[in-house]
Design a protein around this motif. Structure first.
Motif, PDB file in Angstrom:
ATOM      1  N   ALA A  35       0.833  -1.200   0.000  1.00  0.00           N
ATOM      2  CA  ALA A  35       0.000   0.000   0.000  1.00  0.00           C
ATOM      3  C   ALA A  35       0.873   1.257   0.000  1.00  0.00           C
ATOM      4  N   THR A  36       1.910   1.245   0.813  1.00  0.00           N
ATOM      5  CA  THR A  36       2.809   2.403   0.888  1.00  0.00           C
ATOM      6  C   THR A  36       3.471   2.663  -0.459  1.00  0.00           C
ATOM      7  N   THR A  37       3.943   1.609  -1.095  1.00  0.00           N
ATOM      8  CA  THR A  37       4.605   1.748  -2.391  1.00  0.00           C
ATOM      9  C   THR A  37       3.637   2.278  -3.443  1.00  0.00           C
ATOM     10  N   ALA A  38       2.437   1.710  -3.502  1.00  0.00           N
ATOM     11  CA  ALA A  38       1.439   2.162  -4.480  1.00  0.00           C
ATOM     12  C   ALA A  38       1.036   3.606  -4.220  1.00  0.00           C
ATOM     13  N   PHE A  39       0.870   3.948  -2.940  1.00  0.00           N
ATOM     14  CA  PHE A  39       0.486   5.316  -2.580  1.00  0.00           C
ATOM     15  C   PHE A  39       1.566   6.305  -3.015  1.00  0.00           C
ATOM     16  N   GLN A  40       2.824   5.991  -2.735  1.00  0.00           N
ATOM     17  CA  GLN A  40       3.918   6.897  -3.090  1.00  0.00           C
ATOM     18  C   GLN A  40       4.041   7.078  -4.591  1.00  0.00           C
ATOM     19  N   ARG A  41       3.798   6.018  -5.345  1.00  0.00           N
ATOM     20  CA  ARG A  41       3.865   6.145  -6.811  1.00  0.00           C
ATOM     21  C   ARG A  41       2.734   7.005  -7.354  1.00  0.00           C
ATOM     22  N   ALA A  42       1.557   6.864  -6.765  1.00  0.00           N
ATOM     23  CA  ALA A  42       0.400   7.621  -7.254  1.00  0.00           C
ATOM     24  C   ALA A  42       0.433   9.084  -6.809  1.00  0.00           C
ATOM     25  N   GLN A  74     -12.545   4.349  -8.611  1.00  0.00           N
ATOM     26  CA  GLN A  74     -13.964   3.998  -8.685  1.00  0.00           C
ATOM     27  C   GLN A  74     -14.663   4.130  -7.334  1.00  0.00           C
ATOM     28  N   ARG A  75     -13.894   4.000  -6.253  1.00  0.00           N
ATOM     29  CA  ARG A  75     -14.480   4.078  -4.908  1.00  0.00           C
ATOM     30  C   ARG A  75     -13.947   5.268  -4.116  1.00  0.00           C
ATOM     31  N   PHE A  76     -13.407   6.257  -4.820  1.00  0.00           N
ATOM     32  CA  PHE A  76     -12.744   7.384  -4.165  1.00  0.00           C
ATOM     33  C   PHE A  76     -13.633   8.033  -3.101  1.00  0.00           C
ATOM     34  N   LYS A  77     -14.858   8.366  -3.445  1.00  0.00           N
ATOM     35  CA  LYS A  77     -15.746   9.074  -2.510  1.00  0.00           C
ATOM     36  C   LYS A  77     -16.071   8.212  -1.289  1.00  0.00           C
ATOM     37  N   ASP A  78     -16.202   6.899  -1.479  1.00  0.00           N
ATOM     38  CA  ASP A  78     -16.461   6.001  -0.349  1.00  0.00           C
ATOM     39  C   ASP A  78     -15.251   5.880   0.568  1.00  0.00           C
ATOM     40  N   LEU A  79     -14.065   5.889  -0.025  1.00  0.00           N
ATOM     41  CA  LEU A  79     -12.845   5.735   0.765  1.00  0.00           C
ATOM     42  C   LEU A  79     -12.460   7.011   1.513  1.00  0.00           C
ATOM     43  N   PRO A 131      -2.880   8.235   3.579  1.00  0.00           N
ATOM     44  CA  PRO A 131      -2.323   6.883   3.455  1.00  0.00           C
ATOM     45  C   PRO A 131      -3.173   5.838   4.197  1.00  0.00           C
ATOM     46  N   THR A 132      -3.741   6.190   5.329  1.00  0.00           N
ATOM     47  CA  THR A 132      -4.574   5.257   6.094  1.00  0.00           C
ATOM     48  C   THR A 132      -5.857   4.930   5.326  1.00  0.00           C
ATOM     49  N   GLU A 133      -6.506   5.945   4.763  1.00  0.00           N
ATOM     50  CA  GLU A 133      -7.724   5.724   3.981  1.00  0.00           C
ATOM     51  C   GLU A 133      -7.398   4.870   2.736  1.00  0.00           C
ATOM     52  N   PHE A 134      -6.257   5.144   2.139  1.00  0.00           N
ATOM     53  CA  PHE A 134      -5.833   4.412   0.953  1.00  0.00           C
ATOM     54  C   PHE A 134      -5.611   2.936   1.284  1.00  0.00           C
TER      55      PHE A 134
END
Length: 113
Positions: A61-68, A89-94, A104-107
């Motif tokens: 998750a950390t790696t994907a978050f940092q890349r995005a 697709q689930r941005f508003k729900d997250l 990062p926690t929500e992600f």
């Protein structure tokens, strides 16, 4: 001086020799990858990258978050999250705190759900 003659092996002989060379090379590579006898490699010693199903979703998750996170502000905007279809697709729900960005926690919660 006599010219050197080249040996012409039959196809069968060459095939057996090639098979033997590949087999020995494979055994050597396997031997090099194994750890010392009696020692179990810890997860930190495994030379593979993290990803889904590797037992470390937090690192993935950390790696994907940092890349995005293109602007490196520590949060993902809706535009940055568009790179990750499963998240966008689930941005508003997250977005639990409804501030228009993902922490990062929500992600990570979104990846695990």
């Amino acid at each position: 001086m006599k010219a050197q003659q080249r040996r012409n092996y039959s196809f069968d002989t060459r095939s057996v020799m090639l098979f033997a060379a590949l087999s020995l090379g494979g055994v050597g590579a396997l031997q090099a990858q194994t750890s010392s006898p009696g020692k179990t490699a810890s997860p930190s010693e495994v030379p593979y990258s993290y990803g889904p199903g590797t037992g470390n979703p937090s690192k993935a998750a950390t790696t994907a978050f940092q890349r995005a996170d293109a602007d490196k502000d520590g949060k993902l905007s809706e535009k940055e999250a568009a790179q990750l279809p499963a998240i966008s697709q689930r941005f508003k729900d997250l977005d639990a705190d409804h501030n228009g960005t993902l922490s990062p926690t929500e992600f990570e919660k979104g990846l695990l759900s």
